[in-house]
Design a protein around this motif. Structure first.
Motif, PDB file in Angstrom:
ATOM      1  N   LYS A   8       0.952  -1.219  -0.023  1.00 55.27           N
ATOM      2  CA  LYS A   8       0.055  -0.029   0.086  1.00 55.27           C
ATOM      3  C   LYS A   8       0.826   1.334  -0.187  1.00 55.27           C
ATOM      4  N   GLN A   9       2.211   1.275   0.380  1.00 58.17           N
ATOM      5  CA  GLN A   9       3.079   2.278   0.572  1.00 58.17           C
ATOM      6  C   GLN A   9       3.354   2.834  -0.607  1.00 58.17           C
ATOM      7  N   ASP A  42      -4.152  -1.191  -4.857  1.00 64.41           N
ATOM      8  CA  ASP A  42      -4.016  -1.244  -3.574  1.00 64.41           C
ATOM      9  C   ASP A  42      -4.477   0.120  -3.105  1.00 64.41           C
ATOM     10  N   TRP A  43      -5.758   0.200  -2.782  1.00 68.18           N
ATOM     11  CA  TRP A  43      -6.241   1.570  -2.104  1.00 68.18           C
ATOM     12  C   TRP A  43      -5.507   1.688  -0.882  1.00 68.18           C
ATOM     13  N   TYR A  44      -5.295   2.982  -0.683  1.00 68.01           N
ATOM     14  CA  TYR A  44      -4.722   3.463   0.365  1.00 68.01           C
ATOM     15  C   TYR A  44      -5.033   4.997   0.513  1.00 68.01           C
ATOM     16  N   THR A  46      -4.009   7.518   2.474  1.00 65.03           N
ATOM     17  CA  THR A  46      -2.906   8.375   2.490  1.00 65.03           C
ATOM     18  C   THR A  46      -2.162   8.637   1.264  1.00 65.03           C
TER      19      THR A  46
END
Length: 83
Positions: A8-9, A42-44, A46
């Motif tokens: 996710k990062q 990959d939803w995130y 931030t």
């Protein structure tokens, strides 16, 4: 390389790379586009916040307009899924 738990990062790292290359609009736009691609898989939240924070580096360019469209489509799609 980002592993499974840190995937996710990816969007955050790509947005940070766009910031680092802010003087080169083409390169910054490419990194931001990759960040949006990463958010699709990959939803995130931030990561989206970071993309939006870096977006002004593209000012009123063609790249900026395309990125705005992609972010709008991404967020509309997310809203439809949760609604």
């Amino acid at each position: 390389m980002l592993t499974g738990t840190s995937v996710k990062q990816r969007s955050v790292v790509l947005a940070d790379l766009a910031t680092a290359h802010g003087g080169d609009g083409d390169r910054a736009a490419d990194y931001l586009s990759q960040a949006v691609d990463a958010l699709h898989t990959d939803w995130y939240g931030t990561g989206l916040d970071r993309v939006r924070a870096v977006r002004p580096t593209l000012v009123d360019s063609r790249h900026g307009a395309l990125l705005d469209e992609r972010v709008a489509a991404l967020t509309a799609g997310r809203a439809a899924l949760s609604g």
